[in-house]
Design a protein around this motif. Sequence first.
Motif, PDB file in Angstrom:
ATOM      1  N   THR A 305      -2.798  -2.526  -3.994  1.00 17.28           N
ATOM      2  CA  THR A 305      -2.851  -1.405  -4.936  1.00 17.28           C
ATOM      3  C   THR A 305      -4.282  -1.014  -5.255  1.00 17.28           C
ATOM      4  O   THR A 305      -4.539   0.090  -5.696  1.00 17.28           O
ATOM      5  CB  THR A 305      -2.117  -1.764  -6.233  1.00 17.28           C
ATOM      6  OG1 THR A 305      -2.628  -3.008  -6.727  1.00 17.28           O
ATOM      7  CG2 THR A 305      -0.632  -1.908  -5.986  1.00 17.28           C
ATOM      8  N   ARG A 306      -5.257  -1.938  -5.054  1.00 20.74           N
ATOM      9  CA  ARG A 306      -6.659  -1.605  -5.291  1.00 20.74           C
ATOM     10  C   ARG A 306      -7.211  -0.750  -4.163  1.00 20.74           C
ATOM     11  O   ARG A 306      -8.209  -0.062  -4.340  1.00 20.74           O
ATOM     12  CB  ARG A 306      -7.493  -2.884  -5.404  1.00 20.74           C
ATOM     13  CG  ARG A 306      -7.316  -3.611  -6.720  1.00 20.74           C
ATOM     14  CD  ARG A 306      -8.338  -4.716  -6.843  1.00 20.74           C
ATOM     15  NE  ARG A 306      -9.686  -4.190  -6.762  1.00 20.74           N
ATOM     16  CZ  ARG A 306     -10.764  -4.938  -6.572  1.00 20.74           C
ATOM     17  NH1 ARG A 306     -10.640  -6.232  -6.421  1.00 20.74           N
ATOM     18  NH2 ARG A 306     -11.955  -4.393  -6.524  1.00 20.74           N
ATOM     19  N   THR A 307      -6.590  -0.818  -2.985  1.00 25.81           N
ATOM     20  CA  THR A 307      -7.068  -0.024  -1.858  1.00 25.81           C
ATOM     21  C   THR A 307      -6.326   1.318  -1.849  1.00 25.81           C
ATOM     22  O   THR A 307      -5.541   1.603  -0.955  1.00 25.81           O
ATOM     23  CB  THR A 307      -6.849  -0.764  -0.533  1.00 25.81           C
ATOM     24  OG1 THR A 307      -5.457  -1.064  -0.366  1.00 25.81           O
ATOM     25  CG2 THR A 307      -7.648  -2.053  -0.510  1.00 25.81           C
ATOM     26  N   PHE A 308      -6.597   2.095  -2.889  1.00 25.10           N
ATOM     27  CA  PHE A 308      -6.077   3.449  -3.041  1.00 25.10           C
ATOM     28  C   PHE A 308      -4.543   3.502  -3.029  1.00 25.10           C
ATOM     29  O   PHE A 308      -3.931   3.707  -1.988  1.00 25.10           O
ATOM     30  CB  PHE A 308      -6.654   4.376  -1.966  1.00 25.10           C
ATOM     31  CG  PHE A 308      -8.126   4.582  -2.125  1.00 25.10           C
ATOM     32  CD1 PHE A 308      -8.633   5.532  -2.994  1.00 25.10           C
ATOM     33  CD2 PHE A 308      -9.021   3.788  -1.408  1.00 25.10           C
ATOM     34  CE1 PHE A 308     -10.001   5.696  -3.158  1.00 25.10           C
ATOM     35  CE2 PHE A 308     -10.393   3.938  -1.564  1.00 25.10           C
ATOM     36  CZ  PHE A 308     -10.890   4.896  -2.431  1.00 25.10           C
ATOM     37  N   PRO A 309      -3.947   3.321  -4.198  1.00 26.13           N
ATOM     38  CA  PRO A 309      -2.482   3.419  -4.311  1.00 26.13           C
ATOM     39  C   PRO A 309      -2.014   4.841  -4.018  1.00 26.13           C
ATOM     40  O   PRO A 309      -2.806   5.777  -3.944  1.00 26.13           O
ATOM     41  CB  PRO A 309      -2.230   3.036  -5.775  1.00 26.13           C
ATOM     42  CG  PRO A 309      -3.509   3.369  -6.479  1.00 26.13           C
ATOM     43  CD  PRO A 309      -4.597   3.073  -5.490  1.00 26.13           C
ATOM     44  N   ALA A 310      -0.699   4.967  -3.912  1.00 21.42           N
ATOM     45  CA  ALA A 310      -0.109   6.250  -3.509  1.00 21.42           C
ATOM     46  C   ALA A 310      -0.511   7.387  -4.438  1.00 21.42           C
ATOM     47  O   ALA A 310      -0.747   8.516  -3.988  1.00 21.42           O
ATOM     48  CB  ALA A 310       1.411   6.118  -3.458  1.00 21.42           C
ATOM     49  N   SER A 311      -0.618   7.108  -5.744  1.00 25.13           N
ATOM     50  CA  SER A 311      -0.942   8.174  -6.692  1.00 25.13           C
ATOM     51  C   SER A 311      -2.339   8.748  -6.424  1.00 25.13           C
ATOM     52  O   SER A 311      -2.532   9.973  -6.435  1.00 25.13           O
ATOM     53  CB  SER A 311      -0.873   7.636  -8.123  1.00 25.13           C
ATOM     54  OG  SER A 311      -1.744   6.522  -8.277  1.00 25.13           O
ATOM     55  N   LEU A 312      -3.341   7.865  -6.181  1.00 16.65           N
ATOM     56  CA  LEU A 312      -4.689   8.334  -5.882  1.00 16.65           C
ATOM     57  C   LEU A 312      -4.744   9.018  -4.524  1.00 16.65           C
ATOM     58  O   LEU A 312      -5.440  10.019  -4.347  1.00 16.65           O
ATOM     59  CB  LEU A 312      -5.681   7.168  -5.914  1.00 16.65           C
ATOM     60  CG  LEU A 312      -6.074   6.610  -7.279  1.00 16.65           C
ATOM     61  CD1 LEU A 312      -7.109   5.511  -7.127  1.00 16.65           C
ATOM     62  CD2 LEU A 312      -6.632   7.719  -8.170  1.00 16.65           C
ATOM     63  N   ARG A 313      -4.022   8.467  -3.568  1.00 18.92           N
ATOM     64  CA  ARG A 313      -4.033   9.049  -2.225  1.00 18.92           C
ATOM     65  C   ARG A 313      -3.479  10.471  -2.238  1.00 18.92           C
ATOM     66  O   ARG A 313      -3.973  11.351  -1.535  1.00 18.92           O
ATOM     67  CB  ARG A 313      -3.247   8.173  -1.256  1.00 18.92           C
ATOM     68  CG  ARG A 313      -3.332   8.648   0.174  1.00 18.92           C
ATOM     69  CD  ARG A 313      -2.649   7.713   1.146  1.00 18.92           C
ATOM     70  NE  ARG A 313      -2.659   8.324   2.469  1.00 18.92           N
ATOM     71  CZ  ARG A 313      -3.674   8.243   3.316  1.00 18.92           C
ATOM     72  NH1 ARG A 313      -4.771   7.591   3.000  1.00 18.92           N
ATOM     73  NH2 ARG A 313      -3.607   8.838   4.504  1.00 18.92           N
ATOM     74  N   ARG A 314      -2.454  10.727  -3.062  1.00 16.66           N
ATOM     75  CA  ARG A 314      -1.888  12.070  -3.142  1.00 16.66           C
ATOM     76  C   ARG A 314      -2.932  13.067  -3.656  1.00 16.66           C
ATOM     77  O   ARG A 314      -3.004  14.209  -3.191  1.00 16.66           O
ATOM     78  CB  ARG A 314      -0.652  12.070  -4.036  1.00 16.66           C
ATOM     79  CG  ARG A 314       0.602  11.524  -3.373  1.00 16.66           C
ATOM     80  CD  ARG A 314       1.849  11.853  -4.165  1.00 16.66           C
ATOM     81  NE  ARG A 314       1.912  11.118  -5.423  1.00 16.66           N
ATOM     82  CZ  ARG A 314       2.495   9.938  -5.570  1.00 16.66           C
ATOM     83  NH1 ARG A 314       3.073   9.360  -4.528  1.00 16.66           N
ATOM     84  NH2 ARG A 314       2.514   9.341  -6.743  1.00 16.66           N
TER      85      ARG A 314
END
Length: 404
Positions: A305-314
């Motif tokens: 989750t620290r390696t860019f979770p889905a929310s940040l990736r979106r």
Amino acid sequence: MSERDFRLLATDELLAAVVGDVAEIRVLENVVMLKIAELDRRGAAGELGYRNMAHVLRHAVRWDLKTARQWVARAEAVTGEITPSGSVLEPELPLTAAAAAEGALSGEHVSAVAEVMKELPPAAEQSVVEYAKAHEPSAVRSFGKELAYLAYQQDEEPREPAEALRPVNRLRMEWKGDQLEISARLGKVAGAQFEALIDPLAKPRPTTPEEGPDARTRAEREGDAFADLIELVLRSDRLPEHGGEPVALTLTMSYEGLVEQAGLARLDTRVPVPASLVRRLACNAGVIPVVLGGRSEPMDIGRKTRTFPASLRRVLVARDQGCTFPGCDRPPKHCDAHHLRFWSEGGETSVNNAALLCRHHHTLIHHSDWEVKLHNGVPTFIPPAWLDPARTPRVNTAVHHQVA
């Protein structure tokens, strides 16, 4: 000689002048090949952060990658290696090298001779070179095929092994040094499914002013596509489990080594990985970095989750719309979220410290002097000084306007 002087020459004199000029050009080409060979010998590509000498030449002299690779291959054919003791070995094609040095053969001739000599014994080089001195490169290739046919026409025709006819799925994996060698055989259904997955990923990259057209061979494009497919699978939320956990790789190394880009990390398979590569892998999902302190105790075990979770990736996908490197058109699903300030240097996992990069350009950023920063919310790339002394900022103009 000026243009007016050219007009005063008789036709035969003018043609002779052209022939003389071409011979001089060929001599100069040979000098360029020798210089390329020396750059390659001293490891200039690694020193500049590039994968190999061909990629350096693509940017340095704006050659297509295919052309750059041809020049590197020619350089290898006409130059001898230097042993650790300082002795100079004879070139792979000594007669070809001598003819190129005197201006009798062009670079294209050297490529043609090298190509046909792969199928011929060393003793045939003299015949091929003499033929090349009087004919164009395409004729040399035809001549070489004819020589090969005459030399091997008595050989028995190879037969398809019976095993190849069995519709059985097989996969063989073997580590050779730091590379995993894979060979596979798939049945009709699995083969068609695999081909359907690889084809869209193996399309040539678009032509760009910075890198020119994609001159990778089909095998190279499909190999890169296979690696892309592995990364896409690792991002999937439906991964198989290993020991009760989703499949992931663990990288272990010292904190000092990670910060200083020195030493090696080790995968959980015990395969060593250079520290410079760890920086890129730390950005990817499916890779868990384990950083050790001075006594080799775990200091920080990163979570997926620290390696860019889905929310940040979106959010990144909405902002960047794909790879942000100038001229690249890879879609978001083929991209990693790259830390602009490296995670190992305290960089945060946030939208303001990230940009989407395809695997090819992600690797380039981590292994070269290219820099990337956010300028008014737009990922902006600064080329190495050797490529652009002014280091003029560039953006991917397919999505954003050029930075002033």
